[in-house]
Design a protein around this motif. Structure first.
Motif, mmCIF file in Angstrom:
data_model
loop_
_atom_site.group_PDB
_atom_site.id
_atom_site.type_symbol
_atom_site.label_atom_id
_atom_site.label_comp_id
_atom_site.label_asym_id
_atom_site.label_seq_id
_atom_site.Cartn_x
_atom_site.Cartn_y
_atom_site.Cartn_z
ATOM 1 N N TYR A 1 -19.281 -74.149 58.171
ATOM 2 C CA TYR A 1 -19.878 -73.369 57.086
ATOM 3 C C TYR A 1 -21.350 -73.085 57.383
ATOM 4 O O TYR A 1 -22.034 -73.851 58.052
ATOM 5 C CB TYR A 1 -19.718 -74.084 55.739
ATOM 6 C CG TYR A 1 -20.493 -75.385 55.592
ATOM 7 C CD1 TYR A 1 -21.759 -75.402 54.992
ATOM 8 C CD2 TYR A 1 -19.970 -76.597 56.042
ATOM 9 C CE1 TYR A 1 -22.471 -76.596 54.852
ATOM 10 C CE2 TYR A 1 -20.666 -77.785 55.899
ATOM 11 C CZ TYR A 1 -21.917 -77.774 55.308
ATOM 12 O OH TYR A 1 -22.619 -78.953 55.168
ATOM 13 N N TYR B 1 -17.516 -70.214 55.072
ATOM 14 C CA TYR B 1 -18.275 -70.305 53.828
ATOM 15 C C TYR B 1 -19.745 -70.172 54.204
ATOM 16 O O TYR B 1 -20.180 -70.708 55.221
ATOM 17 C CB TYR B 1 -18.018 -71.666 53.159
ATOM 18 C CG TYR B 1 -18.772 -71.911 51.875
ATOM 19 C CD1 TYR B 1 -18.198 -71.620 50.644
ATOM 20 C CD2 TYR B 1 -20.056 -72.462 51.883
ATOM 21 C CE1 TYR B 1 -18.881 -71.855 49.460
ATOM 22 C CE2 TYR B 1 -20.741 -72.706 50.711
ATOM 23 C CZ TYR B 1 -20.148 -72.398 49.499
ATOM 24 O OH TYR B 1 -20.829 -72.637 48.329
ATOM 25 N N HIS C 1 -23.918 -65.097 49.486
ATOM 26 C CA HIS C 1 -22.929 -66.177 49.352
ATOM 27 C C HIS C 1 -21.552 -65.626 49.696
ATOM 28 O O HIS C 1 -21.154 -64.574 49.191
ATOM 29 C CB HIS C 1 -22.937 -66.711 47.912
ATOM 30 C CG HIS C 1 -21.857 -67.713 47.644
ATOM 31 N ND1 HIS C 1 -21.919 -69.005 48.105
ATOM 32 C CD2 HIS C 1 -20.685 -67.603 46.972
ATOM 33 C CE1 HIS C 1 -20.834 -69.659 47.716
ATOM 34 N NE2 HIS C 1 -20.068 -68.823 47.031
ATOM 35 N N ASN D 1 -17.450 -66.979 50.326
ATOM 36 C CA ASN D 1 -16.472 -68.068 50.276
ATOM 37 C C ASN D 1 -15.135 -67.558 50.799
ATOM 38 O O ASN D 1 -14.372 -66.895 50.107
ATOM 39 C CB ASN D 1 -16.312 -68.576 48.829
ATOM 40 C CG ASN D 1 -15.475 -69.844 48.748
ATOM 41 O OD1 ASN D 1 -14.768 -70.193 49.697
ATOM 42 N ND2 ASN D 1 -15.548 -70.539 47.626
ATOM 43 N N ARG E 1 -11.071 -73.495 48.375
ATOM 44 C CA ARG E 1 -11.899 -72.451 47.794
ATOM 45 C C ARG E 1 -12.280 -72.786 46.349
ATOM 46 O O ARG E 1 -13.363 -72.430 45.874
ATOM 47 C CB ARG E 1 -11.129 -71.122 47.825
ATOM 48 C CG ARG E 1 -11.915 -69.953 47.246
ATOM 49 C CD ARG E 1 -11.138 -68.675 47.350
ATOM 50 N NE ARG E 1 -10.790 -68.365 48.740
ATOM 51 C CZ ARG E 1 -10.423 -67.166 49.160
ATOM 52 N NH1 ARG E 1 -10.356 -66.164 48.311
ATOM 53 N NH2 ARG E 1 -10.102 -66.979 50.421
ATOM 54 N N LYS F 1 -15.536 -75.024 45.969
ATOM 55 C CA LYS F 1 -16.846 -74.452 46.264
ATOM 56 C C LYS F 1 -16.891 -73.036 45.716
ATOM 57 O O LYS F 1 -16.058 -72.200 46.043
ATOM 58 C CB LYS F 1 -17.085 -74.417 47.786
ATOM 59 C CG LYS F 1 -17.156 -75.781 48.430
ATOM 60 C CD LYS F 1 -18.471 -76.465 48.185
ATOM 61 C CE LYS F 1 -19.514 -76.015 49.168
ATOM 62 N NZ LYS F 1 -20.787 -76.716 49.033
ATOM 63 N N HIS F 2 -17.873 -72.781 44.873
ATOM 64 C CA HIS F 2 -17.966 -71.443 44.240
ATOM 65 C C HIS F 2 -19.172 -70.692 44.760
ATOM 66 O O HIS F 2 -20.100 -71.288 45.275
ATOM 67 C CB HIS F 2 -18.047 -71.575 42.713
ATOM 68 C CG HIS F 2 -16.828 -72.247 42.128
ATOM 69 N ND1 HIS F 2 -15.611 -71.639 42.037
ATOM 70 C CD2 HIS F 2 -16.659 -73.496 41.610
ATOM 71 C CE1 HIS F 2 -14.734 -72.462 41.462
ATOM 72 N NE2 HIS F 2 -15.352 -73.598 41.214
#
Length: 305
Positions: free
Chosen positions: A69, A103, A292, A294, A301, A304-305
């Protein structure tokens, strides 16, 4: 849009000389994107190389649960795309990011405003002053409240002087550790190492304000390249608050470097109180962009927002 040759290269395979030449030559090349800065502060990173280093973009990353990520390392406000490719397809850049990481929480720099046309981003505040305007012109844009506070500090016979970089870091940690919970011991160790490297290049220095008894009231740690002075760590000690020591420190720094072809970069801020303080110097907003993404597989998923 022209299709450019975009390579995604691990940091150890990057041509350091060409990379740094790109950062140094371009107005959007910030000190955070230089090779040594990245190599010291990042856990891992890849570089997006457009053509023969016509433009570059660093991509710091970590792994968790075997998934890679993207993240923003400590003391690294904005990265993004640096260089001279006005016809670059930002969609290509975003696809390359998604090829590397599942991410991402990353910040595109102030010149990468076209990212807004291709992705949902949050605009962040960064306040700056062009020092080339000269001290008198800069001072004429100060708010009256700031001028009054500077006069108050001058009447207290405060002393502005050089300081030791390690002292500025130590005081920042001591007095602001509760506010910077996200910054770990390892981050400070890395940053101290980075400052040692940058001091050899005359790109890192510290200033202090003391009272007549020689006690620290305020300190600042600043980075400097061929375009900017960056306000990295600014600390006001309890005894300096009612003496307006930090107002005096920043005003003295601006006076010291005025008339040079540099920008003073306050490094923020979206915090209302800090933003108001920086704006009192007549600083103007030069926003940058938080991206951001994702692409984690379900059900990760959802975590993590």
């Amino acid at each position: 849009m022209v299709k450019h040759n975009i390579q995604l290269i691990p940091s150890h395979q990057i041509d350091k000389v060409k990379w740094n030449a790109c950062i140094e030559a371009n107005a959007n090349g910030l000190i955070y994107s230089t090779y040594d800065y990245l190599n010291t502060m990042c856990d891992n990173w890849h570089g997006l190389i457009i053509n023969d280093y016509d433009a570059v973009m660093p991509l710091p990353w970590r792994t968790k649960l075997g998934i890679r990520y993207g993240y923003t390392p400590a003391f690294m406000q904005q990265l993004g795309l640096t260089g001279n490719c006005p016809d670059i397809d930002i969609a290509q850049i975003l696809n390359s990011i998604r090829d590397l990481v599942h991410y991402a929480d990353i910040h595109f720099n102030f010149s990468n405003f076209s990212v807004k046309d291709h992705a949902s981003v949050v605009t962040r505040t960064n306040l700056v002053i062009p020092l080339s305007a000269g001290y008198e012109t800069i001072y004429s844009n100060y708010k009256q409240s700031l001028r009054d506070n500077i006069k108050k500090a001058e009447q207290a016979n405060l002393v502005y002087a050089d300081a030791i970089v390690e002292t500025a870091i130590a005081l920042y940690r001591l007095h602001y550790s509760e506010r910077i919970a996200g910054i770990k011991e390892k981050d400070f160790e890395r940053f101290s190492s980075l400052c040692q490297l940058l001091q050899k290049k005359k790109q890192c220095f510290a200033r202090s304000v003391k009272n007549e008894q020689g006690e620290f009231l305020s300190t600042g740690l600043f980075l400097k390249d061929n375009k900017r002075i960056y306000n990295l760590m600014n600390t006001t000690l309890p005894a300096g608050r009612d003496k307006e020591a930090n107002h005096f420190l920043l005003d003295s720094l601006i006076r010291e470097f005025a008339d040079q072809s540099l920008i003073f970069d306050f490094e923020g801020s979206d915090l209302p109180g800090v933003k108001f303080f920086y704006e009192s110097f007549g600083a103007v907003n030069e926003p940058y962009f938080h991206y951001h993404y994702n692409g984690l597989p379900w059900p990760l998923r959802l975590l993590k927002h």
